[in-house]
Design a protein around this motif. Sequence first.
Motif, PDB file in Angstrom:
ATOM      1  N   GLU A 149      23.103  34.082  63.437  1.00  0.00           N
ATOM      2  CA  GLU A 149      24.317  34.703  62.911  1.00  0.00           C
ATOM      3  C   GLU A 149      25.241  35.089  64.056  1.00  0.00           C
ATOM      4  OE1 GLU A 149      23.260  38.007  60.440  1.00  0.00           O
ATOM      5  OE2 GLU A 149      22.106  36.755  59.061  1.00  0.00           O
ATOM      6  N   VAL A 150      24.680  35.680  65.084  1.00  0.00           N
ATOM      7  CA  VAL A 150      25.471  36.124  66.228  1.00  0.00           C
ATOM      8  C   VAL A 150      25.829  34.941  67.118  1.00  0.00           C
ATOM      9  CG1 VAL A 150      25.436  37.557  68.311  1.00  0.00           C
ATOM     10  CG2 VAL A 150      24.490  38.426  66.177  1.00  0.00           C
ATOM     11  N   HIS A 151      24.869  34.044  67.330  1.00  0.00           N
ATOM     12  CA  HIS A 151      25.047  32.922  68.247  1.00  0.00           C
ATOM     13  C   HIS A 151      26.205  32.011  67.818  1.00  0.00           C
ATOM     14  CE1 HIS A 151      23.731  30.115  71.300  1.00  0.00           C
ATOM     15  NE2 HIS A 151      23.717  29.153  70.425  1.00  0.00           N
ATOM     16  N   LYS A 152      26.366  31.831  66.526  1.00  0.00           N
ATOM     17  CA  LYS A 152      27.401  30.931  66.020  1.00  0.00           C
ATOM     18  C   LYS A 152      28.788  31.561  66.038  1.00  0.00           C
ATOM     19  CE  LYS A 152      24.602  28.217  62.831  1.00  0.00           C
ATOM     20  NZ  LYS A 152      24.418  27.892  61.421  1.00  0.00           N
ATOM     21  N   MET A 153      28.854  32.869  66.208  1.00  0.00           N
ATOM     22  CA  MET A 153      30.143  33.554  66.169  1.00  0.00           C
ATOM     23  C   MET A 153      30.981  33.264  67.403  1.00  0.00           C
ATOM     24  SD  MET A 153      29.865  37.464  65.035  1.00  0.00           S
ATOM     25  CE  MET A 153      28.516  37.932  64.001  1.00  0.00           C
ATOM     26  N   PRO A 154      32.271  33.086  67.225  1.00  0.00           N
ATOM     27  CA  PRO A 154      33.147  33.022  68.399  1.00  0.00           C
ATOM     28  C   PRO A 154      33.074  34.342  69.173  1.00  0.00           C
ATOM     29  CG  PRO A 154      34.310  32.327  66.409  1.00  0.00           C
ATOM     30  CD  PRO A 154      32.995  32.893  65.980  1.00  0.00           C
ATOM     31  N   GLU A 155      33.266  34.278  70.483  1.00  0.00           N
ATOM     32  CA  GLU A 155      33.181  35.476  71.333  1.00  0.00           C
ATOM     33  C   GLU A 155      34.081  36.593  70.825  1.00  0.00           C
ATOM     34  OE1 GLU A 155      31.193  36.508  73.838  1.00  0.00           O
ATOM     35  OE2 GLU A 155      30.091  34.691  73.346  1.00  0.00           O
ATOM     36  N   ARG A 156      35.273  36.240  70.383  1.00  0.00           N
ATOM     37  CA  ARG A 156      36.222  37.229  69.875  1.00  0.00           C
ATOM     38  C   ARG A 156      35.623  37.999  68.706  1.00  0.00           C
ATOM     39  NH1 ARG A 156      38.583  36.271  65.817  1.00  0.00           N
ATOM     40  NH2 ARG A 156      38.609  34.029  65.982  1.00  0.00           N
ATOM     41  N   MET A 157      34.913  37.297  67.814  1.00  0.00           N
ATOM     42  CA  MET A 157      34.303  37.961  66.663  1.00  0.00           C
ATOM     43  C   MET A 157      33.123  38.835  67.083  1.00  0.00           C
ATOM     44  SD  MET A 157      34.466  35.077  63.664  1.00  0.00           S
ATOM     45  CE  MET A 157      33.492  36.064  62.566  1.00  0.00           C
ATOM     46  N   LYS A 158      32.392  38.420  68.116  1.00  0.00           N
ATOM     47  CA  LYS A 158      31.291  39.246  68.625  1.00  0.00           C
ATOM     48  C   LYS A 158      31.835  40.569  69.147  1.00  0.00           C
ATOM     49  CE  LYS A 158      28.440  35.330  69.983  1.00  0.00           C
ATOM     50  NZ  LYS A 158      27.905  34.565  71.111  1.00  0.00           N
ATOM     51  N   LEU A 159      32.967  40.496  69.851  1.00  0.00           N
ATOM     52  CA  LEU A 159      33.592  41.719  70.364  1.00  0.00           C
ATOM     53  C   LEU A 159      34.087  42.605  69.225  1.00  0.00           C
ATOM     54  CD1 LEU A 159      35.574  40.244  73.390  1.00  0.00           C
ATOM     55  CD2 LEU A 159      33.506  41.652  73.467  1.00  0.00           C
ATOM     56  N   GLU A 160      34.691  41.980  68.196  1.00  0.00           N
ATOM     57  CA  GLU A 160      35.148  42.745  67.037  1.00  0.00           C
ATOM     58  C   GLU A 160      33.974  43.453  66.363  1.00  0.00           C
ATOM     59  OE1 GLU A 160      37.277  40.203  64.321  1.00  0.00           O
ATOM     60  OE2 GLU A 160      38.710  39.603  65.851  1.00  0.00           O
ATOM     61  N   GLN A 161      32.855  42.735  66.207  1.00  0.00           N
ATOM     62  CA  GLN A 161      31.683  43.306  65.563  1.00  0.00           C
ATOM     63  C   GLN A 161      31.132  44.465  66.393  1.00  0.00           C
ATOM     64  OE1 GLN A 161      28.630  40.549  64.328  1.00  0.00           O
ATOM     65  NE2 GLN A 161      27.078  42.136  64.267  1.00  0.00           N
ATOM     66  N   ALA A 162      31.058  44.287  67.702  1.00  0.00           N
ATOM     67  CA  ALA A 162      30.540  45.351  68.571  1.00  0.00           C
ATOM     68  C   ALA A 162      31.434  46.588  68.488  1.00  0.00           C
ATOM     69  CB  ALA A 162      30.439  44.852  70.007  1.00  0.00           C
ATOM     70  N   THR A 163      32.742  46.376  68.439  1.00  0.00           N
ATOM     71  CA  THR A 163      33.682  47.490  68.321  1.00  0.00           C
ATOM     72  C   THR A 163      33.487  48.227  67.003  1.00  0.00           C
ATOM     73  OG1 THR A 163      35.282  46.311  69.690  1.00  0.00           O
ATOM     74  CG2 THR A 163      36.136  48.104  68.331  1.00  0.00           C
ATOM     75  N   MET A 164      33.320  47.468  65.919  1.00  0.00           N
ATOM     76  CA  MET A 164      33.100  48.094  64.608  1.00  0.00           C
ATOM     77  C   MET A 164      31.784  48.866  64.575  1.00  0.00           C
ATOM     78  SD  MET A 164      34.216  45.233  61.889  1.00  0.00           S
ATOM     79  CE  MET A 164      35.842  44.568  61.804  1.00  0.00           C
ATOM     80  N   GLN A 165      30.742  48.275  65.154  1.00  0.00           N
ATOM     81  CA  GLN A 165      29.444  48.951  65.178  1.00  0.00           C
ATOM     82  C   GLN A 165      29.517  50.236  66.003  1.00  0.00           C
ATOM     83  OE1 GLN A 165      26.974  45.716  66.553  1.00  0.00           O
ATOM     84  NE2 GLN A 165      26.387  45.149  64.479  1.00  0.00           N
ATOM     85  N   GLN A 166      30.226  50.179  67.113  1.00  0.00           N
ATOM     86  CA  GLN A 166      30.385  51.352  67.952  1.00  0.00           C
ATOM     87  C   GLN A 166      31.135  52.455  67.217  1.00  0.00           C
ATOM     88  OE1 GLN A 166      28.820  51.418  70.814  1.00  0.00           O
ATOM     89  NE2 GLN A 166      29.454  53.485  71.321  1.00  0.00           N
TER      90      GLN A 166
END
Length: 174
Positions: A149-166
């Motif tokens: 799920e994470v591996h397939k995500m574009p880097e931009r989306m990984k950063l968005e997800q990390a920001t939301m989780q934070q």
Amino acid sequence: MEVKEFAVFADRLKTAFPKDNLLSTPDQMDWWFDLLGDIPFQIAILALKKYALSNKFPPTVSEIRTIAADLTGERLPDADEAWGQLMNAVRRYGYPREREALDSMSEAVRRTVERVGFQNICQSPYDQLNTLRAQFKGFYEAELRRSMEVHKMPERMKLEQATMQQAALPMKEG
């Protein structure tokens, strides 16, 4: 890939699957570009070619991203390859060098081994190896699904997800 390159990619996709009404609206084009735009153009085209040669139905974004990851060597190992990594580490580093063994593994394999316990694996009797392998495989496949799920995500989306989780973490009192 640049917007102009994506237009070429979209044209090739439509050409490969002419019966389907693919990327026929600006919204569809924007959505696909948003999800695939981080893949280099040559990799995206090659992934599309590989897909088109073996499938008669159009690809999903996920299928293109998976093939692109395979092409760039970013593919996550399957359960048998993961077991092989583990067994190589056990043979090479053994019981006393756990940190080095874990460092030699890919991320998903390492997390699975940590969950099972490297020391437990090293100390398992030989006659229980098949049971251990089956348990490892079950844990690894669950880890693989999460990682994919994470591996397939574009880097931009990984950063968005990390920001939301934070942002969702409860405020710590002072």
